[in-house]
Write a protein that holds these residues in place. Structure first.
Motif, short mmCIF file in Angstrom:
data_model
loop_
_atom_site.label_atom_id
_atom_site.label_comp_id
_atom_site.label_asym_id
_atom_site.label_seq_id
_atom_site.Cartn_x
_atom_site.Cartn_y
_atom_site.Cartn_z
N LEU A 61 0.82 -1.20 0.00
CA LEU A 61 0.00 0.00 0.00
C LEU A 61 0.86 1.26 0.00
O LEU A 61 0.56 2.22 -0.71
CB LEU A 61 -0.94 0.01 1.21
N GLU A 62 1.92 1.23 0.81
CA GLU A 62 2.78 2.40 0.86
C GLU A 62 3.45 2.66 -0.49
O GLU A 62 3.57 3.80 -0.92
CB GLU A 62 3.83 2.23 1.96
N MET A 63 3.84 1.59 -1.15
CA MET A 63 4.46 1.75 -2.47
C MET A 63 3.44 2.27 -3.48
O MET A 63 3.76 3.12 -4.30
CB MET A 63 5.07 0.42 -2.94
N LEU A 64 2.21 1.76 -3.40
CA LEU A 64 1.17 2.25 -4.29
C LEU A 64 0.89 3.73 -4.07
O LEU A 64 0.66 4.49 -5.02
CB LEU A 64 -0.13 1.47 -4.08
N MET A 65 0.91 4.16 -2.82
CA MET A 65 0.62 5.56 -2.50
C MET A 65 1.69 6.51 -3.05
O MET A 65 1.44 7.69 -3.21
CB MET A 65 0.46 5.75 -0.99
N GLN A 68 -8.13 8.20 -5.60
CA GLN A 68 -7.47 6.90 -5.45
C GLN A 68 -6.50 6.95 -4.25
O GLN A 68 -6.45 6.00 -3.46
CB GLN A 68 -6.69 6.54 -6.72
N LEU A 69 -5.79 8.05 -4.14
CA LEU A 69 -4.86 8.20 -3.02
C LEU A 69 -5.61 8.22 -1.69
O LEU A 69 -5.19 7.59 -0.72
CB LEU A 69 -4.04 9.48 -3.19
N GLU A 70 -6.75 8.90 -1.65
CA GLU A 70 -7.57 8.94 -0.43
C GLU A 70 -8.05 7.54 -0.04
O GLU A 70 -8.02 7.18 1.13
CB GLU A 70 -8.77 9.86 -0.62
#
Length: 186
Positions: free
Chosen positions: A1-5, A14-16
Motif C-alpha cells: 500500500l505504501e508503495m502504491l501511494m 485513489q490516493l484517499e
C-alpha cells in the motif's frame, strides 16, 4: 500500500482510498497485537517476576507521553507521597502503567490535566475528560468505549484489568470532582 501511494499517476480520490485502507490495516494490526497480548497474559506466559518501582517507571514513560501529546496542552502533575513497589513481571508492569497513562491522555480534553498520586500502596491516575461518569460496570470490558476515540482499540483498560487480576492487584474507577480516576491498589 505504501508503495502504491507513492505512485505519481494516482488521482486524488485513489490516493484517499489507499490512505483509508492503510489506516484500517494499521488499526487491525494494532487490534491483533493487543488481542495476542491479552491471550498471553490470560495463559500465564509472563511468569518471571521482579520488584518494580512504579514511581521510576511512571517518571520515565510520562516524559514520552508528554512529548507525544504536547499539541493537546495537557498539564500533568505527579504527587509522590511514598514509593510504590509491585512484585510483577516487568513487561506486564510497563504495559499496565503505560495503558493507564495513555488512557489519561487519549480520553482527556485539550487544555485539560492529569494528576497522578503515588502512595506506598497505590497509584491513582485522575484526568479531565467527558463531563459525566463512565459506566463503571462496563469500563473494563473488552471493546467497550463510552465514546469512540480515534486510534483506540477498546482494549487498553481490559488489558490493564486482566493484568491486575492475574497479579492479584485491584484496579477500580471513580468519578469525583469532575475527574475520571483509575486507582491501582496492592
Amino acid at each position: 500500500l505504501e508503495m502504491l501511494m507513492e505512485d505519481e499517476n494516482l488521482s486524488e480520490s485513489q490516493l484517499e482510498e489507499l490512505m483509508k485502507t492503510h489506516q484500517t490495516l494499521e488499526h487491525i494490526t494494532k487490534l491483533n497485537k493487543s488481542l495476542l497480548l491479552l491471550s498471553k497474559i490470560e495463559n500465564g506466559q509472563f511468569t518471571d517476576t521482579t520488584q518494580v518501582e512504579v514511581n521510576k517507571l511512571l517518571r520515565q514513560y510520562l516524559e514520552d507521553y508528554k512529548e507525544v501529546y504536547q499539541y493537546r496542552e495537557i498539564i500533568t502533575s505527579v504527587e509522590e507521597e511514598g514509593i510504590f513497589y509491585l512484585t510483577i513481571n516487568e513487561t506486564l508492569a510497563v504495559v499496565l502503567l503505560t495503558n493507564l497513562l495513555k488512557n489519561a491522555f487519549v480520553h482527556n480534553i485539550d487544555g485539560g490535566h492529569i494528576r497522578i498520586v503515588i502512595t506506598p500502596h497505590s497509584v491513582m491516575f485522575c484526568n479531565t475528560g467527558a463531563a459525566q461518569p463512565l459506566d463503571a460496570q462496563r469500563i473494563f470490558e473488552r471493546f467497550y468505549q463510552g465514546k469512540k476515540k480515534e486510534g483506540s482499540t477498546g482494549l487498553g483498560l481490559a488489558i490493564a484489568d486482566t493484568i491486575c487480576k492475574m497479579q492479584a492487584l485491584r484496579l477500580c474507577y471513580e468519578y469525583k470532582s469532575g475527574e475520571h480516576c483509575f486507582i491501582l491498589y496492592t
